[in-house]
Design a protein around this motif. Structure first.
Motif, PDB file in Angstrom:
ATOM      1  N   VAL A 141     111.909   3.085  91.574  1.00 27.93           N
ATOM      2  CA  VAL A 141     113.375   3.000  91.513  1.00 27.93           C
ATOM      3  C   VAL A 141     113.777   2.357  90.185  1.00 27.93           C
ATOM      4  CG1 VAL A 141     115.441   1.978  92.551  1.00 27.93           C
ATOM      5  CG2 VAL A 141     113.638   2.914  94.015  1.00 27.93           C
ATOM      6  N   GLY A 142     114.709   2.999  89.499  1.00 20.70           N
ATOM      7  CA  GLY A 142     115.149   2.472  88.211  1.00 20.70           C
ATOM      8  C   GLY A 142     114.325   2.992  87.042  1.00 20.70           C
ATOM      9  N   LEU A 143     113.306   3.781  87.321  1.00 26.21           N
ATOM     10  CA  LEU A 143     112.476   4.313  86.230  1.00 26.21           C
ATOM     11  C   LEU A 143     112.829   5.770  85.948  1.00 26.21           C
ATOM     12  CD1 LEU A 143     108.942   2.890  87.120  1.00 26.21           C
ATOM     13  CD2 LEU A 143     110.679   1.910  85.625  1.00 26.21           C
ATOM     14  N   TYR A 144     112.703   6.130  84.684  1.00 24.50           N
ATOM     15  CA  TYR A 144     113.017   7.498  84.260  1.00 24.50           C
ATOM     16  C   TYR A 144     111.777   8.183  83.723  1.00 24.50           C
ATOM     17  CZ  TYR A 144     117.814   5.992  84.735  1.00 24.50           C
ATOM     18  OH  TYR A 144     118.985   5.507  85.242  1.00 24.50           O
ATOM     19  N   CYS A 145     111.911   9.498  83.549  1.00 24.41           N
ATOM     20  CA  CYS A 145     110.871  10.339  82.977  1.00 24.41           C
ATOM     21  C   CYS A 145     110.372   9.713  81.672  1.00 24.41           C
ATOM     22  CB  CYS A 145     111.451  11.731  82.705  1.00 24.41           C
ATOM     23  SG  CYS A 145     110.392  12.816  81.794  1.00 24.41           S
ATOM     24  N   PRO A 146     109.081   9.584  81.444  1.00 23.77           N
ATOM     25  CA  PRO A 146     107.962  10.131  82.223  1.00 23.77           C
ATOM     26  C   PRO A 146     107.349   9.139  83.201  1.00 23.77           C
ATOM     27  CG  PRO A 146     107.096   9.326  80.172  1.00 23.77           C
ATOM     28  CD  PRO A 146     108.573   8.954  80.201  1.00 23.77           C
ATOM     29  N   MET A 147     107.960   7.981  83.399  1.00 21.06           N
ATOM     30  CA  MET A 147     107.257   6.904  84.113  1.00 21.06           C
ATOM     31  C   MET A 147     106.896   7.223  85.574  1.00 21.06           C
ATOM     32  SD  MET A 147     106.567   5.209  81.659  1.00 21.06           S
ATOM     33  CE  MET A 147     105.522   4.047  82.518  1.00 21.06           C
ATOM     34  N   ILE A 178     106.047  10.005  86.942  1.00 19.06           N
ATOM     35  CA  ILE A 178     104.897  10.915  86.938  1.00 19.06           C
ATOM     36  C   ILE A 178     103.638  10.190  86.453  1.00 19.06           C
ATOM     37  CG2 ILE A 178     103.933  12.932  85.734  1.00 19.06           C
ATOM     38  CD1 ILE A 178     105.773  13.687  88.072  1.00 19.06           C
ATOM     39  N   VAL A 179     103.791   9.364  85.411  1.00 23.40           N
ATOM     40  CA  VAL A 179     102.641   8.605  84.906  1.00 23.40           C
ATOM     41  C   VAL A 179     102.124   7.670  86.000  1.00 23.40           C
ATOM     42  CG1 VAL A 179     101.931   6.836  83.246  1.00 23.40           C
ATOM     43  CG2 VAL A 179     103.332   8.757  82.483  1.00 23.40           C
ATOM     44  N   ASN A 216     106.779  11.104  75.055  1.00 24.35           N
ATOM     45  CA  ASN A 216     107.135  11.418  76.446  1.00 24.35           C
ATOM     46  C   ASN A 216     106.284  12.598  76.917  1.00 24.35           C
ATOM     47  OD1 ASN A 216     108.426  12.589  78.746  1.00 24.35           O
ATOM     48  ND2 ASN A 216     110.294  11.499  78.256  1.00 24.35           N
ATOM     49  N   ASN A 260     102.461  11.717  77.150  1.00 28.01           N
ATOM     50  CA  ASN A 260     102.124  10.931  78.341  1.00 28.01           C
ATOM     51  C   ASN A 260     102.225  11.757  79.615  1.00 28.01           C
ATOM     52  OD1 ASN A 260     101.363   8.208  77.643  1.00 28.01           O
ATOM     53  ND2 ASN A 260     103.389   8.041  76.716  1.00 28.01           N
ATOM     54  N   THR A 261     103.232  12.609  79.691  1.00 28.55           N
ATOM     55  CA  THR A 261     103.366  13.448  80.879  1.00 28.55           C
ATOM     56  C   THR A 261     102.203  14.435  80.943  1.00 28.55           C
ATOM     57  OG1 THR A 261     105.761  13.239  80.712  1.00 28.55           O
ATOM     58  CG2 THR A 261     104.936  14.961  82.161  1.00 28.55           C
ATOM     59  N   SER A 297      99.142  12.807  82.119  1.00 27.20           N
ATOM     60  CA  SER A 297      99.248  12.537  83.557  1.00 27.20           C
ATOM     61  C   SER A 297      99.047  13.799  84.380  1.00 27.20           C
ATOM     62  CB  SER A 297     100.623  11.947  83.892  1.00 27.20           C
ATOM     63  OG  SER A 297     100.711  10.639  83.399  1.00 27.20           O
ATOM     64  N   TYR A 347     117.949   0.339  80.773  1.00 27.22           N
ATOM     65  CA  TYR A 347     117.546   1.341  81.758  1.00 27.22           C
ATOM     66  C   TYR A 347     116.034   1.324  82.013  1.00 27.22           C
ATOM     67  CZ  TYR A 347     122.260   3.181  81.658  1.00 27.22           C
ATOM     68  OH  TYR A 347     123.610   3.316  81.769  1.00 27.22           O
ATOM     69  N   ARG A 348     115.376   0.275  81.579  1.00 29.45           N
ATOM     70  CA  ARG A 348     113.929   0.088  81.782  1.00 29.45           C
ATOM     71  C   ARG A 348     113.115   1.271  81.271  1.00 29.45           C
ATOM     72  NH1 ARG A 348     113.298  -0.947  87.864  1.00 29.45           N
ATOM     73  NH2 ARG A 348     111.107  -1.275  87.377  1.00 29.45           N
ATOM     74  N   MET A 349     113.576   1.846  80.152  1.00 29.74           N
ATOM     75  CA  MET A 349     112.781   2.905  79.528  1.00 29.74           C
ATOM     76  C   MET A 349     111.825   2.248  78.531  1.00 29.74           C
ATOM     77  SD  MET A 349     115.776   5.675  78.869  1.00 29.74           S
ATOM     78  CE  MET A 349     116.702   6.356  80.248  1.00 29.74           C
ATOM     79  N   GLN A 384      95.801   6.601  78.391  1.00 30.70           N
ATOM     80  CA  GLN A 384      95.617   7.858  79.118  1.00 30.70           C
ATOM     81  C   GLN A 384      94.709   8.842  78.394  1.00 30.70           C
ATOM     82  OE1 GLN A 384      98.667   9.188  82.021  1.00 30.70           O
ATOM     83  NE2 GLN A 384     100.006   8.911  80.255  1.00 30.70           N
TER      84      GLN A 384
END
Lengths: 77, 153
Positions: free
Chosen positions: A10-16, A18-19, B18, B21-22, B25, B92-94, B107
């Motif tokens: 919750v609160g995480l966006y792509c790619p997190m 999936i990772v 991005n 990493n995807t 994964s 936004y915790r990115m 990875q």
């Protein structure tokens, strides 16, 4: 749905999400189910795509308000 | 998957990592080929004068690179726009670019640095963070022909 392990994205966006899913599934044994709780709706498309590519089984989505729960069963090593 | 990282714009580098990493994964073999300005993405924060010519040294000072110092391709506004974007990403915790790079390494994403661009810019192996291979276009094309996803960023 019953799961063997749950991860909170919750609160995480792509790619997190999936990772983190890939990392969590690595630690499961075959046949176990992972629940991923998220709120970025991209996961509804991304998780089936991830499962298809990695040879794991996508079990479905449950939505409750803004919370999205997706389930995958570990199939591949 | 292969990614040619040609640009040192922060936004483009974020998009590249991005995908890297995807892809990792998703069980894909990922090779990132850093060339021209893209070398700045994997440059260390401080680069020694070494054997650089005066022009190469001056270019290095003007284009200081390193993941931490990159700026956006648009709305940089002398760094203000990039700062706003970075603080919004944090809100936004990115993950920041440096974290995305570390994650890629964890990875198993491979980094290839273009030796021709290195020579042009007077960069040596010790000027970079971890690199798996120093190579040229034939190496890239060899990897690309075996891969289903090849992008130039």
């Amino acid at each position: 749905m019953d799961a063997d392990k749950t991860i909170d994205c919750v609160g995480l966006y792509c790619p997190m999400p999936i990772v983190k899913t890939a990392q969590a599934v690595k630690k499961l044994t075959q046949g176990e189910v992972l629940e991923v709780v998220a709120d970025d709706k991209g996961i509804k498309s991304d998780m089936p795509a991830w499962a298809e590519k990695t040879g794991n089984e996508f079990l479905g989505v449950e939505e409750d308000g803004g919370e999205i729960k997706v389930y995958v069963r570990k199939k591949a090593d | 998957m292969t990614l040619i990282v040609f640009s040192d714009d922060l936004d483009r580098a974020l998009a590249a990592f991005n995908l890297a990493n995807t892809g990792a994964s998703m069980g894909m073999k990922v090779n990132m080929f850093f060339t021209f300005w893209g070398l700045g993405v994997i440059k260390k924060e401080s680069v020694a004068r070494g054997d650089k010519s005066f022009m190469q040294w001056m270019m290095g000072l003007m284009k200081r690179g390193s993941a931490k110092r990159l700026t956006m391709s648009r709305m940089n506004m002398l760094g203000v726009g990039t700062g706003v974007m970075k603080s919004m990403m944090k809100k936004y915790r990115m993950p920041a670019l440096q974290e995305m790079i570390e994650l890629a390494r964890e990875q198993g994403v491979r980094f290839v640095a273009c030796t021709t661009s290195m020579a042009l810019m007077g960069l040596a192996e010790q000027d970079f963070i971890e690199v798996d291979e120093y190579a040229g276009a034939a190496t890239y094309l060899g990897l690309a022909t075996e891969s289903g996803v090849n992008l130039f960023i």
